[in-house]
Design a protein around this motif. Structure first.
Motif, PDB file in Angstrom:
ATOM      1  N   LEU A 136       2.770  13.039  10.362  1.00  0.00           N
ATOM      2  CA  LEU A 136       3.050  14.352  10.950  1.00  0.00           C
ATOM      3  C   LEU A 136       4.554  14.618  11.037  1.00  0.00           C
ATOM      4  CD1 LEU A 136       0.346  14.324  13.790  1.00  0.00           C
ATOM      5  CD2 LEU A 136       0.214  15.418  11.546  1.00  0.00           C
ATOM      6  N   GLY A 137       5.261  14.210   9.997  1.00  0.00           N
ATOM      7  CA  GLY A 137       6.691  14.483   9.912  1.00  0.00           C
ATOM      8  C   GLY A 137       7.574  13.551  10.703  1.00  0.00           C
ATOM      9  N   ASN A 138       7.024  12.436  11.195  1.00  0.00           N
ATOM     10  CA  ASN A 138       7.789  11.501  12.009  1.00  0.00           C
ATOM     11  C   ASN A 138       7.746  10.094  11.413  1.00  0.00           C
ATOM     12  OD1 ASN A 138       8.369  13.068  14.769  1.00  0.00           O
ATOM     13  ND2 ASN A 138       6.307  13.593  14.067  1.00  0.00           N
ATOM     14  N   ARG A 139       8.880   9.424  11.392  1.00  0.00           N
ATOM     15  CA  ARG A 139       8.981   8.056  10.895  1.00  0.00           C
ATOM     16  C   ARG A 139       8.699   7.095  12.046  1.00  0.00           C
ATOM     17  NH1 ARG A 139      11.995   5.901   6.818  1.00  0.00           N
ATOM     18  NH2 ARG A 139      10.941   7.579   5.659  1.00  0.00           N
ATOM     19  N   VAL A 170       0.835  -1.201   0.000  1.00  0.00           N
ATOM     20  CA  VAL A 170       0.000   0.000   0.000  1.00  0.00           C
ATOM     21  C   VAL A 170       0.869   1.249   0.000  1.00  0.00           C
ATOM     22  CG1 VAL A 170      -1.666   1.350   1.330  1.00  0.00           C
ATOM     23  CG2 VAL A 170      -1.954  -1.128   1.121  1.00  0.00           C
ATOM     24  N   ASP A 171       0.618   2.133  -0.959  1.00  0.00           N
ATOM     25  CA  ASP A 171       1.279   3.438  -1.039  1.00  0.00           C
ATOM     26  C   ASP A 171       0.201   4.517  -0.985  1.00  0.00           C
ATOM     27  OD1 ASP A 171       4.259   3.025  -1.679  1.00  0.00           O
ATOM     28  OD2 ASP A 171       3.288   1.718  -3.136  1.00  0.00           O
ATOM     29  N   LEU A 172       0.351   5.453  -0.064  1.00  0.00           N
ATOM     30  CA  LEU A 172      -0.645   6.521   0.048  1.00  0.00           C
ATOM     31  C   LEU A 172       0.017   7.756   0.636  1.00  0.00           C
ATOM     32  CD1 LEU A 172      -3.643   7.417  -0.142  1.00  0.00           C
ATOM     33  CD2 LEU A 172      -3.906   6.606   2.224  1.00  0.00           C
ATOM     34  N   THR A 173      -0.253   8.911   0.031  1.00  0.00           N
ATOM     35  CA  THR A 173       0.241  10.184   0.538  1.00  0.00           C
ATOM     36  C   THR A 173      -0.924  11.134   0.741  1.00  0.00           C
ATOM     37  OG1 THR A 173       2.406   9.960  -0.525  1.00  0.00           O
ATOM     38  CG2 THR A 173       1.713  12.182   0.108  1.00  0.00           C
ATOM     39  N   ILE A 174      -1.063  11.659   1.958  1.00  0.00           N
ATOM     40  CA  ILE A 174      -2.095  12.644   2.291  1.00  0.00           C
ATOM     41  C   ILE A 174      -1.378  13.923   2.691  1.00  0.00           C
ATOM     42  CG2 ILE A 174      -3.977  13.232   3.858  1.00  0.00           C
ATOM     43  CD1 ILE A 174      -4.640  10.273   4.035  1.00  0.00           C
ATOM     44  N   ASN A 175      -1.610  14.988   1.951  1.00  0.00           N
ATOM     45  CA  ASN A 175      -0.934  16.252   2.190  1.00  0.00           C
ATOM     46  C   ASN A 175      -1.704  17.112   3.188  1.00  0.00           C
ATOM     47  OD1 ASN A 175       1.248  15.847   0.283  1.00  0.00           O
ATOM     48  ND2 ASN A 175      -0.294  16.093  -1.329  1.00  0.00           N
TER      49      ASN A 175
END
Length: 259
Positions: A61-64, A20-25
């Motif tokens: 939120l900018g954290n891995r 699964v690949d998903l990007t939410i801006n």
């Protein structure tokens, strides 16, 4: 805001997620659609840090994840799910249920500051429940409980709002009232991921759709690009048509052949 990269998840012999690949801006409001068992709830559990993938990377939120204390990330996320309602104490007053959201508590065991109580009343007024603030949470209808939890999420001014089938079990009136309250409370600065089985819940508030089938994303992007008959038929294996009214989609199911 959210970036999922090549997530896989296996439980025993069962492959639940398949790359699964998903990007939410920031500021995007997404809906996640798909049949039962396609992996929607698993994705939510991974975004909130309650479940970790077999392989792949999760950035929220900018954290891995895996390099940060997920408990701290959860404080910046508003989350509503059926399981959350079950964890609430039904005899507690509604305002106290709402106030607990300021600290990500399930229940208070100490005195509550007056300014927190006042803020809870403000949030209850925003969802139309101020008159019920002193009533026990258990006396509320299903729709009222979910609006109270929506007010609860706003106590922490979340950067990300995640809702897992919030309209499940609501009648038509309660559903529309909840969706109206949701539209009024959220802003362009807050990102959102909303899981549902019902396409008609995709009100104008929502900008994007991710469509899942068998542990994979069939399509993702702006809602009018994803909600097309061919893509929906691929996900649901049914003859479907879609029509739009006031930027809201409505589904029509054709004759289903017996197999």
């Amino acid at each position: 805001m959210i970036h999922l990269h090549n997530l896989t998840f296996r439980r025993g012999d069962r492959q639940i997620l398949r790359g699964v690949d998903l990007t939410i801006n920031p500021g995007e409001h997404w809906t996640l659609l798909g049949r039962n068992g396609c992996g929607k709830s698993t994705v939510l559990e991974m975004i909130t840090g309650y479940l970790f993938p077999t392989s792949g990377k999760i950035d929220v939120l900018g954290n891995r994840f895996g390099q940060v204390d997920v408990r701290e990330i959860r404080k910046r996320i508003g989350y509503i799910s059926p399981a959350l309602i079950e964890k609430m104490t039904l005899r507690d007053p509604v305002w106290e249920i709402v106030a607990s959201g300021a600290f990500a508590y399930l229940r208070f065991y100490e005195e509550i500051a007056e300014e927190v109580r006042e803020r809870a009343y403000i949030e209850l007024e925003r969802v139309g429940l101020k008159s019920l603030a002193e009533q026990p949470f258990g006396t509320l209808s299903q729709g009222e409980r979910k609006k109270a939890l929506l007010a609860r999420t706003m106590m922490a001014s979340p950067e990300l709002l995640i809702l897992d089938e919030p309209c499940a079990g609501l009648d038509l009136y309660e559903r529309e009232k909840f969706l109206s309250a949701l539209s009024e409370l959220t802003s362009d600065k807050m990102s959102m991921l909303y899981v549902t089985h019902h396409i008609e819940e995709i009100v104008p508030l929502f900008t994007h759709v991710a469509l899942m089938s068998d542990g994979q994303l069939v399509a993702s992007g702006p809602k009018r690009d994803v909600l097309t008959p061919d893509k929906l038929q691929a996900a649901y294996d049914l003859p479907l048509e879609i029509r739009w009214r006031d930027d809201r989609p409505w589904i029509e199911v054709g004759k289903v052949e017996q197999r």
